[in-house]
Design an enzyme around this catalytic site. Structure first.
Site, PDB file in Angstrom:
ATOM      1  N   HIS A  11     107.778  42.510  66.188  1.00  0.00           N
ATOM      2  CA  HIS A  11     106.579  42.303  65.376  1.00  0.00           C
ATOM      3  C   HIS A  11     106.678  41.010  64.570  1.00  0.00           C
ATOM      4  O   HIS A  11     107.250  40.986  63.481  1.00  0.00           O
ATOM      5  CB  HIS A  11     106.424  43.509  64.437  1.00  0.00           C
ATOM      6  CG  HIS A  11     105.193  43.484  63.588  1.00  0.00           C
ATOM      7  ND1 HIS A  11     104.522  44.628  63.221  1.00  0.00           N
ATOM      8  CD2 HIS A  11     104.499  42.476  63.024  1.00  0.00           C
ATOM      9  CE1 HIS A  11     103.493  44.316  62.462  1.00  0.00           C
ATOM     10  NE2 HIS A  11     103.456  43.006  62.328  1.00  0.00           N
ATOM     11  N   HIS A  13     103.857  37.668  63.969  1.00  0.00           N
ATOM     12  CA  HIS A  13     102.628  36.927  64.302  1.00  0.00           C
ATOM     13  C   HIS A  13     103.012  35.460  64.463  1.00  0.00           C
ATOM     14  O   HIS A  13     103.559  34.867  63.530  1.00  0.00           O
ATOM     15  CB  HIS A  13     101.609  37.079  63.181  1.00  0.00           C
ATOM     16  CG  HIS A  13     101.258  38.506  62.884  1.00  0.00           C
ATOM     17  ND1 HIS A  13     100.107  39.105  63.332  1.00  0.00           N
ATOM     18  CD2 HIS A  13     101.934  39.460  62.191  1.00  0.00           C
ATOM     19  CE1 HIS A  13     100.075  40.367  62.923  1.00  0.00           C
ATOM     20  NE2 HIS A  13     101.181  40.605  62.232  1.00  0.00           N
ATOM     21  N   HIS A 189      98.409  47.933  64.017  1.00  0.00           N
ATOM     22  CA  HIS A 189      98.701  47.871  62.590  1.00  0.00           C
ATOM     23  C   HIS A 189      98.046  49.067  61.893  1.00  0.00           C
ATOM     24  O   HIS A 189      96.821  49.242  61.959  1.00  0.00           O
ATOM     25  CB  HIS A 189      98.151  46.587  61.970  1.00  0.00           C
ATOM     26  CG  HIS A 189      99.020  45.378  62.188  1.00  0.00           C
ATOM     27  ND1 HIS A 189      99.248  44.862  63.424  1.00  0.00           N
ATOM     28  CD2 HIS A 189      99.724  44.609  61.310  1.00  0.00           C
ATOM     29  CE1 HIS A 189     100.053  43.809  63.312  1.00  0.00           C
ATOM     30  NE2 HIS A 189     100.363  43.642  62.040  1.00  0.00           N
ATOM     31  N   GLU A 192      99.816  50.122  56.467  1.00  0.00           N
ATOM     32  CA  GLU A 192     100.324  48.968  55.709  1.00  0.00           C
ATOM     33  C   GLU A 192      99.472  48.828  54.447  1.00  0.00           C
ATOM     34  O   GLU A 192      99.902  49.190  53.368  1.00  0.00           O
ATOM     35  CB  GLU A 192     100.259  47.691  56.561  1.00  0.00           C
ATOM     36  CG  GLU A 192     100.754  46.443  55.816  1.00  0.00           C
ATOM     37  CD  GLU A 192     100.354  45.130  56.500  1.00  0.00           C
ATOM     38  OE1 GLU A 192      99.374  45.106  57.261  1.00  0.00           O
ATOM     39  OE2 GLU A 192     101.015  44.113  56.212  1.00  0.00           O
ATOM     40  N   ASP A 270     107.368  40.021  60.525  1.00  0.00           N
ATOM     41  CA  ASP A 270     105.908  39.948  60.332  1.00  0.00           C
ATOM     42  C   ASP A 270     105.402  38.499  60.316  1.00  0.00           C
ATOM     43  O   ASP A 270     104.974  38.002  61.347  1.00  0.00           O
ATOM     44  CB  ASP A 270     105.511  40.714  59.067  1.00  0.00           C
ATOM     45  CG  ASP A 270     104.098  41.267  59.128  1.00  0.00           C
ATOM     46  OD1 ASP A 270     103.450  41.138  60.182  1.00  0.00           O
ATOM     47  OD2 ASP A 270     103.631  41.843  58.127  1.00  0.00           O
ATOM     48  N   ASP A 271     105.417  37.867  59.155  1.00  0.00           N
ATOM     49  CA  ASP A 271     104.984  36.465  59.008  1.00  0.00           C
ATOM     50  C   ASP A 271     106.038  35.768  58.144  1.00  0.00           C
ATOM     51  O   ASP A 271     105.796  35.490  56.958  1.00  0.00           O
ATOM     52  CB  ASP A 271     103.616  36.399  58.302  1.00  0.00           C
ATOM     53  CG  ASP A 271     102.551  37.201  59.031  1.00  0.00           C
ATOM     54  OD1 ASP A 271     101.988  36.701  60.014  1.00  0.00           O
ATOM     55  OD2 ASP A 271     102.300  38.357  58.606  1.00  0.00           O
TER      56      ASP A 271
END
Ligand code: ADE
Ligand code: ZN
Length: 322
Positions: A11, A13, A189, A192, A270-271
């Site tokens: 995961h 992005h 998703h 969250e 994630d990011d």
């Protein structure tokens, strides 16, 4: 330190993995003013809505097939240096359309970056096409049809990202049906920015093998039992959750409680630069802050490979590396 541990990520992005230095170089290349976007080497945002705006502005700095190849190669090469053997990047063909090169060129560029990183380091990569929740169901169906027609072997999965508090999972049911029928691996998703109901809807309507985050399932003990019983894999991203204020600190993060309840959990970034983290740091935090032993962290990495959207030969090859 966990440098000695092999790692796998399900995961991340890809636009959210752009290091600020690379974004600055891109801004320079295209003459874009990034004041208010990057300050003192960090991305500027204060809450989830601003984060999404910031994310889209950074994404808009990548404008050609070559830019996307550079982005993917940069990220995967960095991951490999930290001991990562497998990575799934979440990609958004809609960005390819937004910047005018089209979805095919966007994916071609990313695939070239994945292949270049693999040639140089051996890291294996795959792409998960995402639909964007706050854009609604109709564009999502178009993207699902595009994903279903995929002709690239590195596109193996389908996700729903974006503002979880907008629309309902049911609005994306048809998009997921299209992706499921096409044989793509399904994740979504949920849990969250919204709570247990969102996770329950995701399980009931999408029937995914994995949930992106899913950590707010902890608000409902029955739901946690269901996730454990069904073997649904949670792509947890603790650093992201803390940065976005989902939990007040790592001491309050439910990763251990979910694992102890029998849920299958994995570690993800994630990011990463948006949340001042990296996959290596997520592993370090699991070890040094959350107190997981090396064998427990290895079990999470094994879970990630078991749940990866890859063919069985590739899975066996990856498992043999652990
Ligand atoms: N953490 C996140 N949640 C939902 N959508 C996203 N898009 C990029 N990062 C995201
Ligand atoms: Zn995400």
């Amino acid at each position: 330190m966990t440098l000695h541990l092999k790692k796998a990520e399900l995961h991340c992005h890809i636009e959210g993995a752009a290091p600020p230095a690379l974004a600055l170089a891109q801004a320079d290349k295209y003459g874009v003013d990034v004041s208010g976007l990057i300050e003192d080497g960090s991305y500027v945002w204060t809450d989830f809505s601003e984060f999404i705006v910031c994310y889209d502005r950074v994404a808009s700095l990548f404008r050609t097939e070559e830019d996307y190849a550079t982005l993917a190669e940069t990220y995967l090469t960095e991951l490999s240096a930290a001991g990562t053997i497998y990575s799934e990047i979440i990609v958004s063909p809609d960005h390819g359309n937004t910047i005018g090169i089209g979805a095919d060129a966007y994916l071609r560029g990313l695939a070239a970056g994945i292949e270049a990183a693999k040639a140089a380091t051996g890291i294996e990569g795959r792409m998960i096409i995402t639909i964007i929740r706050h854009l609604g169901g109709e564009p999502a169906e178009r993207t699902a049809f595009y994903a279903a027609r995929r002709d690239h072997p590195l596109v193996t999965g389908f996700n729903l990202a974006g503002e979880e508090r907008m629309y309902r999972v049911a609005d994306f049911a048809r998009a997921y049906d299209i992706a499921r029928d096409a044989g793509l691996g399904l994740t979504i998703h949920a849990g969250e920015m919204a709570g247990a109901d969102s996770v329950r809807d995701a399980l009931d309507i999408v029937r995914p093998s994995r949930i992106s985050h899913g950590v707010r399932a902890i608000e409902d003990a029955d739901l946690v039992r269901r996730i454990a019983a069904e073997g649904v894999v949670l792509e947890t991203c603790p650093g992201s959750n803390i940065a976005l204020g989902v939990f007040p600190g790592f001491h309050a993060h439910p990763l251990r409680a979910l694992r102890d309840a029998g849920c299958r959990v994995t570690l993800n970034a994630d990011d990463p630069p948006f949340f001042h983290t990296s996959l290596a740091q997520e592993y370090d935090i699991a070890s040094e802050v959350m107190g997981f032993a090396d064998a427990e962290i290895d079990a999470m990495t094994r879970t990630a490979i078991e749940a990866a959207f890859v063919d069985e030969d590739t899975r066996a090859m990856l498992l043999s590396k652990l």
